[in-house]
Write an enzyme that holds these catalytic residues in place. Sequence first.
Site, short mmCIF file in Angstrom:
data_model
loop_
_atom_site.label_atom_id
_atom_site.label_comp_id
_atom_site.label_asym_id
_atom_site.label_seq_id
_atom_site.Cartn_x
_atom_site.Cartn_y
_atom_site.Cartn_z
N ASP A 31 0.86 -1.19 0.00
CA ASP A 31 0.00 0.00 0.00
C ASP A 31 0.89 1.24 0.00
OD1 ASP A 31 -3.19 0.60 1.10
OD2 ASP A 31 -1.72 2.23 1.15
N ASN A 86 -13.00 -2.86 2.90
CA ASN A 86 -13.97 -1.78 2.96
C ASN A 86 -14.89 -1.92 1.76
OD1 ASN A 86 -12.66 -0.55 5.23
ND2 ASN A 86 -11.14 0.34 3.84
N GLN A 93 -14.06 2.89 1.57
CA GLN A 93 -13.46 2.42 0.30
C GLN A 93 -13.24 3.62 -0.62
OE1 GLN A 93 -15.71 -0.52 -1.92
NE2 GLN A 93 -14.01 -0.88 -3.35
N VAL A 95 -10.90 3.23 -3.49
CA VAL A 95 -10.60 2.70 -4.83
C VAL A 95 -11.65 1.64 -5.14
CG1 VAL A 95 -8.92 1.56 -6.31
CG2 VAL A 95 -8.13 3.13 -4.52
N HIS A 99 -10.54 -5.06 -2.92
CA HIS A 99 -9.19 -5.35 -2.42
C HIS A 99 -9.26 -5.74 -0.95
CE1 HIS A 99 -9.98 -1.01 -2.18
NE2 HIS A 99 -9.29 -1.01 -1.06
N HIS A 101 -7.02 -5.63 2.46
CA HIS A 101 -5.84 -5.09 3.13
C HIS A 101 -5.28 -6.15 4.07
CE1 HIS A 101 -6.74 -0.63 2.48
NE2 HIS A 101 -7.94 -1.15 2.27
#
Length: 113
Positions: A31, A86, A93, A95, A99, A101
């Site tokens: 990240d 998220n 969220q 993006v 995804h 994390h």
Amino acid sequence: MKDKTIFAKIIDREIPASIVYEDDQCLAFKDVHPQAPVHILIVPKKPIDRLSSASGEDQLLLGHLLLTANKIAEQAGLKDFRLVVNSGPGAGQTVLHLHVHILGGREMEWPPG
Ligand code: DGP
């Protein structure tokens, strides 16, 4: 056609990222704004915009993302770690490409903010 997200551009190698893992279904990279000493994102190559958009046909893919998270956490030397997904802007969220994390390397608190 929808605009490509930043993660789709990373998957297609149009923009750089510090990639730590790749297979036919997903890519994992560090990240850019780490919230812990280890902060890695796992993204499916299939462009699902958020977890709540996933369907039954994504069952194996979602399981694959979690088992891959285990593998990456182990490779990163993490015994304990936290996974965060998220789903939607109200949940944080930013993006709109699903995804996971992986966060670790420090004590985690609960509840999260
Ligand atoms: P979320 O808030 O759950 O949508 O998390 C998006 C994460 O993506 C956030 O922690 C920062 C990270 N991020 C955003 N843009 C980039 C980028 O261009 N490269 C990398 N490596 N990470 C990014």
